[in-house]
Scaffold this active site. Structure first.
Site, PDB file in Angstrom:
ATOM      1  N   GLY A  65       4.559  -1.628   7.235  1.00 10.47           N
ATOM      2  CA  GLY A  65       5.754  -0.891   7.672  1.00 10.47           C
ATOM      3  C   GLY A  65       5.580  -0.291   9.049  1.00 10.47           C
ATOM      4  NE  ARG A  66       9.893   3.788  13.236  1.00 11.55           N
ATOM      5  CZ  ARG A  66       9.550   4.940  13.809  1.00 11.55           C
ATOM      6  NH1 ARG A  66       8.774   5.784  13.187  1.00 11.55           N
ATOM      7  NH2 ARG A  66      10.020   5.226  15.015  1.00 11.55           N
ATOM      8  CG  ASP A  67       2.888   5.610  12.763  1.00  6.61           C
ATOM      9  OD1 ASP A  67       1.968   5.099  13.415  1.00  6.61           O
ATOM     10  OD2 ASP A  67       2.983   6.839  12.588  1.00  6.61           O
ATOM     11  CG  HIS A  68       0.097   0.165   7.645  1.00  7.93           C
ATOM     12  ND1 HIS A  68       0.631  -0.195   6.428  1.00  7.93           N
ATOM     13  CD2 HIS A  68      -1.236   0.225   7.447  1.00  7.93           C
ATOM     14  CE1 HIS A  68      -0.341  -0.353   5.558  1.00  7.93           C
ATOM     15  NE2 HIS A  68      -1.489  -0.099   6.153  1.00  7.93           N
ATOM     16  CB  ALA A  69      -3.169   3.094   8.722  1.00 10.67           C
ATOM     17  NE  ARG A  75      -1.531   7.112   3.473  1.00 13.21           N
ATOM     18  CZ  ARG A  75      -1.385   7.842   4.577  1.00 13.21           C
ATOM     19  NH1 ARG A  75      -1.920   9.035   4.651  1.00 13.21           N
ATOM     20  NH2 ARG A  75      -0.713   7.386   5.603  1.00 13.21           N
ATOM     21  CG  ASN A  76       4.468   9.144   0.365  1.00 12.44           C
ATOM     22  OD1 ASN A  76       4.401  10.358   0.162  1.00 12.44           O
ATOM     23  ND2 ASN A  76       4.343   8.609   1.548  1.00 12.44           N
ATOM     24  CD  GLN A 122      -2.559   1.479   2.271  1.00 13.71           C
ATOM     25  OE1 GLN A 122      -3.449   0.698   1.947  1.00 13.71           O
ATOM     26  NE2 GLN A 122      -2.758   2.461   3.085  1.00 13.71           N
TER      27      GLN A 122
END
Lengths: 381, 67
Positions: free
Chosen positions: A284-288, A192-193, A190
């Site tokens: 990943g780290r701190d997903h969502a 957003r970047n 996923q």
């Protein structure tokens, strides 16, 4: 390839032969107008992305999801999909009636109302977002929602083409595509970047032990300063074309609202990718996450509570460029200290790009930078 | 999958570990959990009619996902 969540891919789209009939029927029914975001959620139900849901949640399921992170039949489900209506609108129909759902005055679905019920927003926010802080975007959104919830089965007769129709596939199509490509195992990613080297490193690490990579950017409402959707797509096209083996990765968009529910949303994102046919999902780290509402690895730890999820998470911790190793690394494999590590900082890269400058080659592929800088305004204003 | 069942022996220690892992989840029995794992390993093929298959293949081809 895993079976769809709950065992069966849901299809609540009206068959072609009945569409005209439904359009006429819908004109005569009580009507509820919903936001664009909710329309997308209802479309996602109709095409099977939210299998096994057949419509917005009924009370039993709502209570079970809020209390336990599961549907009433115990199938994992963490983000309630809700149809909220005003008191005034709710008086227009009773349980057992069918209602028309429209958005921007365009009719698109009919729901057979099974239940109308009230809800406690405080408990909801605490259990889904782990906070009632008014600054949290999910709490803010909940505060603005209507007091009556409507549960029932959906039938969708007017599907939107999507923002990028050429990149929008239904789960039945992605499942077919994976089979055609001979991919038995697929890792969902996923984003957003626009991709930097760190993203590519994560994707290729996952790809080393699965057959295919499913790059699945979230399309929709974004914050000021985020990359625009078209920039994300074009930068990924550049990355795939120049740095992936042919037949190793595909790019498909997902139109879905971000809830910033951290761990609960990570499970939701995994379920959606399972319905697409992915066997693995990269977390990943701190997903969502947003702000400091969740611990950096909470979205990974929650998977412990869902051994029955049916999609395998792939966890990544911190990744960075190591000057001594001479390439991308992560803290599980690189023995060198902070002085040799250069973190992939999206904020710094965006700042450079906004000035028309190229980030260092160790941070972003030049072809990706070119694809971004081709756009006069690559960021949401 | 078919309904006919056969018995397979595995270590009691493993069974106990699985029972502990699935406690409080949607999986009621150890057998169900092991079946789920194996079904994911050997999934049932999604059935498409010839007409559906052609429509999907044509759309994927048009969008450039397959040649």
């Amino acid at each position: 390839m895993p079976r769809p969540h709950g065992g069966k891919l849901i299809n609540k789209l009206t068959i072609a032969a009945l569409i005209d009939k439904r359009i006429e029927e819908a004109k005569e029914l009580p009507k509820v107008d919903v936001s664009t975001e909710l329309r997308i959620d209802l479309e996602n139900i109709a095409v099977g992305l939210y299998s096994p849901l057949k419509g917005p949640l009924t009370k039993n399921d709502f209570d079970a999801v809020v209390d336990k992170g599961r549907l009433s039949n115990d199938v994992p489900w963490t983000i309630p999909i809700l149809l909220d209506v005003s008191e005034k609108d709710s008086e227009k129909f009773k349980e057992g009636d069918s209602i028309t759902i429209s958005s921007n005055s365009e009719n698109f679905a009919i729901i057979k109302v099974e239940e109308k019920y009230g809800w406690d927003k405080e408990t909801y926010c605490q259990n889904v977002y782990k906070t009632n802080d008014a600054e949290h975007p999910g709490v803010q959104k909940t505060a603005n929602m209507n007091p009556v919830l409507v549960g029932g089965e959906l039938e969708l007769f007017n599907e939107t083409p999507g923002v990028f129709p050429q990149y929008r596939l239904k789960p039945e199509e992605t499942r077919f595509l994976f089979k055609e490509k001979g991919w038995r195992t697929v890792a969902g990613f996923q984003t957003r970047n626009a991709p930097h080297i760190g993203h590519e490193y994560v994707q290729k690490t996952a790809l080393s032990f699965v057959d295919g990579l499913f790059i699945n950017p979230l399309i929709g409402k974004k914050k000021v300063g985020d990359f625009t959707d078209i920039v994300i797509l074009e930068s990924y096209e550049a990355l795939i074309k120049n740095y992936f083996l042919k037949n190793a990765a595909i790019l498909v968009t997902l139109e879905m609202e971000m809830r910033y529910a951290g761990p609960k949303e990570a499970i939701h994102h995994a379920i959606v990718r399972k319905n697409y046919g992915c066997s693995h999902f990269i977390v990943g780290r701190d997903h969502a996450g947003v702000g400091s509402y969740y611990g950096p690895f909470e979205a990974q730890e929650i998977f412990e509570d869902y051994p029955d999820l049916g999609i395998a998470p792939i966890f990544f911790r911190n990744f960075f460029h190591c000057n001594k190793c001479g390439g991308p690394q992560n803290d599980k494999i690189c023995p060198h200290g902070e002085e040799d590590r250069v973190n992939y900082k999206g904020r710094v890269m965006r700042q450079l790009l906004s000035e028309g400058k190229y980030p260092d080659d160790t941070q972003m592929r030049p072809e990706v930078t070119e694809a971004i800088l081709k756009h006069k305004q690559p960021f949401v204003e | 999958m078919g309904d006919e069942k056969v018995a397979i022996e595995i270590s009691k220690e493993l069974v106990d570990k699985v029972a502990e892992k699935i406690e409080g989840t949607s999986i009621a029995t150890v057998e169900e959990y092991i079946e789920l794992l194996l079904e994911n390993e050997f999934p049932e093929e999604t059935e498409y009619t010839a007409e559906e298959e052609e429509l999907i293949r044509e759309r994927l081809r048009r969008l450039g996902y397959i040649e």
